[in-house]
Design an enzyme around this catalytic site. Structure first.
Site, PDB file in Angstrom:
ATOM      1  N   LYS A  30      23.042   9.351  19.456  1.00 12.67           N
ATOM      2  CA  LYS A  30      23.723  10.498  18.865  1.00 12.67           C
ATOM      3  C   LYS A  30      22.702  11.604  18.586  1.00 12.67           C
ATOM      4  O   LYS A  30      21.591  11.341  18.142  1.00 12.67           O
ATOM      5  CB  LYS A  30      24.416  10.093  17.562  1.00 12.67           C
ATOM      6  CG  LYS A  30      25.556   9.091  17.740  1.00 12.67           C
ATOM      7  CD  LYS A  30      26.701   9.654  18.559  1.00 12.67           C
ATOM      8  CE  LYS A  30      27.896   8.709  18.548  1.00 12.67           C
ATOM      9  NZ  LYS A  30      29.007   9.207  19.384  1.00 12.67           N
ATOM     10  N   HIS A  88      37.577   8.095  19.591  1.00 15.10           N
ATOM     11  CA  HIS A  88      36.868   7.498  20.720  1.00 15.10           C
ATOM     12  C   HIS A  88      37.485   6.149  21.079  1.00 15.10           C
ATOM     13  O   HIS A  88      37.706   5.838  22.253  1.00 15.10           O
ATOM     14  CB  HIS A  88      35.397   7.331  20.336  1.00 15.10           C
ATOM     15  CG  HIS A  88      34.472   7.251  21.499  1.00 15.10           C
ATOM     16  ND1 HIS A  88      34.418   8.202  22.498  1.00 15.10           N
ATOM     17  CD2 HIS A  88      33.540   6.319  21.833  1.00 15.10           C
ATOM     18  CE1 HIS A  88      33.499   7.874  23.383  1.00 15.10           C
ATOM     19  NE2 HIS A  88      32.950   6.728  23.010  1.00 15.10           N
ATOM     20  N   GLN A 125      34.320  -3.680  27.133  1.00 15.83           N
ATOM     21  CA  GLN A 125      33.117  -2.965  26.733  1.00 15.83           C
ATOM     22  C   GLN A 125      32.393  -3.732  25.640  1.00 15.83           C
ATOM     23  O   GLN A 125      33.009  -4.219  24.696  1.00 15.83           O
ATOM     24  CB  GLN A 125      33.493  -1.571  26.211  1.00 15.83           C
ATOM     25  CG  GLN A 125      32.337  -0.814  25.563  1.00 15.83           C
ATOM     26  CD  GLN A 125      32.786   0.485  24.942  1.00 15.83           C
ATOM     27  OE1 GLN A 125      32.732   1.530  25.567  1.00 15.83           O
ATOM     28  NE2 GLN A 125      33.239   0.422  23.700  1.00 15.83           N
ATOM     29  N   SER A 128      31.577  12.279  21.641  1.00 15.79           N
ATOM     30  CA  SER A 128      30.709  12.252  22.821  1.00 15.79           C
ATOM     31  C   SER A 128      30.351  13.653  23.300  1.00 15.79           C
ATOM     32  O   SER A 128      29.197  13.948  23.613  1.00 15.79           O
ATOM     33  CB  SER A 128      31.384  11.485  23.968  1.00 15.79           C
ATOM     34  OG  SER A 128      31.378  10.101  23.720  1.00 15.79           O
ATOM     35  N   TYR A 151      24.544   1.441  30.464  1.00 13.99           N
ATOM     36  CA  TYR A 151      23.830   2.681  30.150  1.00 13.99           C
ATOM     37  C   TYR A 151      23.505   2.707  28.652  1.00 13.99           C
ATOM     38  O   TYR A 151      24.242   2.168  27.838  1.00 13.99           O
ATOM     39  CB  TYR A 151      24.643   3.922  30.534  1.00 13.99           C
ATOM     40  CG  TYR A 151      25.970   4.071  29.816  1.00 13.99           C
ATOM     41  CD1 TYR A 151      26.072   4.812  28.639  1.00 13.99           C
ATOM     42  CD2 TYR A 151      27.127   3.487  30.320  1.00 13.99           C
ATOM     43  CE1 TYR A 151      27.288   4.960  27.987  1.00 13.99           C
ATOM     44  CE2 TYR A 151      28.345   3.623  29.681  1.00 13.99           C
ATOM     45  CZ  TYR A 151      28.424   4.360  28.514  1.00 13.99           C
ATOM     46  OH  TYR A 151      29.621   4.495  27.871  1.00 13.99           O
ATOM     47  N   PRO A 152      22.390   3.327  28.290  1.00 17.85           N
ATOM     48  CA  PRO A 152      22.061   3.495  26.874  1.00 17.85           C
ATOM     49  C   PRO A 152      22.543   4.853  26.370  1.00 17.85           C
ATOM     50  O   PRO A 152      22.717   5.795  27.159  1.00 17.85           O
ATOM     51  CB  PRO A 152      20.540   3.421  26.869  1.00 17.85           C
ATOM     52  CG  PRO A 152      20.146   4.017  28.190  1.00 17.85           C
ATOM     53  CD  PRO A 152      21.259   3.671  29.163  1.00 17.85           C
ATOM     54  N   MET A 153      22.739   4.964  25.073  1.00 15.97           N
ATOM     55  CA  MET A 153      23.158   6.245  24.498  1.00 15.97           C
ATOM     56  C   MET A 153      22.660   6.389  23.072  1.00 15.97           C
ATOM     57  O   MET A 153      22.328   5.403  22.402  1.00 15.97           O
ATOM     58  CB  MET A 153      24.676   6.395  24.544  1.00 15.97           C
ATOM     59  CG  MET A 153      25.442   5.435  23.667  1.00 15.97           C
ATOM     60  SD  MET A 153      27.166   5.923  23.459  1.00 15.97           S
ATOM     61  CE  MET A 153      26.984   7.452  22.529  1.00 15.97           C
ATOM     62  N   ARG A 174      32.698  -9.173  18.620  1.00 15.08           N
ATOM     63  CA  ARG A 174      31.612  -8.209  18.748  1.00 15.08           C
ATOM     64  C   ARG A 174      30.255  -8.855  18.460  1.00 15.08           C
ATOM     65  O   ARG A 174      29.256  -8.499  19.080  1.00 15.08           O
ATOM     66  CB  ARG A 174      31.837  -7.030  17.798  1.00 15.08           C
ATOM     67  CG  ARG A 174      33.066  -6.211  18.156  1.00 15.08           C
ATOM     68  CD  ARG A 174      33.145  -4.929  17.366  1.00 15.08           C
ATOM     69  NE  ARG A 174      34.305  -4.142  17.767  1.00 15.08           N
ATOM     70  CZ  ARG A 174      34.471  -2.856  17.473  1.00 15.08           C
ATOM     71  NH1 ARG A 174      33.531  -2.217  16.775  1.00 15.08           N
ATOM     72  NH2 ARG A 174      35.541  -2.209  17.863  1.00 15.08           N
TER      73      ARG A 174
END
Length: 217
Positions: free
Chosen positions: A122, A145, A158, A196, A118-120, A102
């Site tokens: 919370k 998740h 990912q 999500s 894509y950005p995300m 990571r």
């Protein structure tokens, strides 16, 4: 300026201009790689951009030099995203090799040419505020998740990078998949997870396929 831990990541979403200098663009990518950067290039679909350049390096100056080289070579950056690799607070206890992957991923993964970013973030709303939810509950949702994502093992890789303080959202998500429809399937499936469905907010999606820079230009 070097990172103390992990890598800085920049996604550049671009289109060629009438001043395109093919050799200058190729040289900018090769120079960045010679300076220790990993550079991933992709042909993109849709009106938002024509090509994507994703670069990872411990030295921010290497990424800045790459961006400058591309622009001087006649590449217009129409959108971008800046983030860093991280090990999240929910990943504690994972095997050391998984934590290392990571922080210091090796990209692109073999056999996965479909590309998506894509950005995300919370949500921080009264009925759905991620940051006032107890840690144990958040950790449970993140485990759910992750379990959903593992059903696509072997089909997708990912990379989630942190962008709090760096860009408009809190994370950037980069997906590499064996085929384009796998990207749709994994995003659709994981949106039903409570973490999500209740708390997720997403930015624009960019989709394409990996290709060498000399072919792209």
């Amino acid at each position: 300026m070097r990172m103390e831990t992990g890598l800085c990541v920049v996604h550049l979403f671009c289109r060629p201009t009438g001043e395109l200098d093919r050799e200058a663009v190729i040289q900018a990518v090769k120079s960045a790689e010679a300076d220790g950067a990993q550079v991933v290039t992709a042909a993109m679909l849709g009106h938002k951009c024509d090509l994507a350049v994703m670069a990872l390096a411990p030295d921010l100056a290497v990424l800045r030099t790459l961006q400058t080289g591309l622009q001087r070579g006649g590449i217009e950056v129409v959108d971008s995203y800046v983030s860093i690799t991280e090990v999240s607070e929910y990943a504690k206890g994972m095997p050391e090799d998984m934590l290392r992957d990571r922080l210091y991923p090796v990209l692109p993964p073999e056999g996965k040419p479909a590309f998506c970013f894509y950005p995300m973030s919370k949500r921080r709303e009264g009925h759905a505020n991620w940051y006032t939810t107890p840690f144990e509950e958040r950790s449970e949702m993140m485990m759910e998740h992750g379990k959903s994502g593992r059903t696509f093992a072997g089909k997708i890789v990912q990379l989630v990078t942190a962008s709090t303080g760096f860009d408009t959202h809190e994370w950037g998500v980069t997906l590499f998949a064996v085929t384009p429809e796998v990207i749709k399937d994994v995003v659709y499936t994981m949106r039903f997870d409570r973490g999500s469905a209740l708390f997720g907010e997403f930015g624009d999606f960019y989709v394409g396929y990996l290709n060498d820079i000399d072919e792209l230009v």
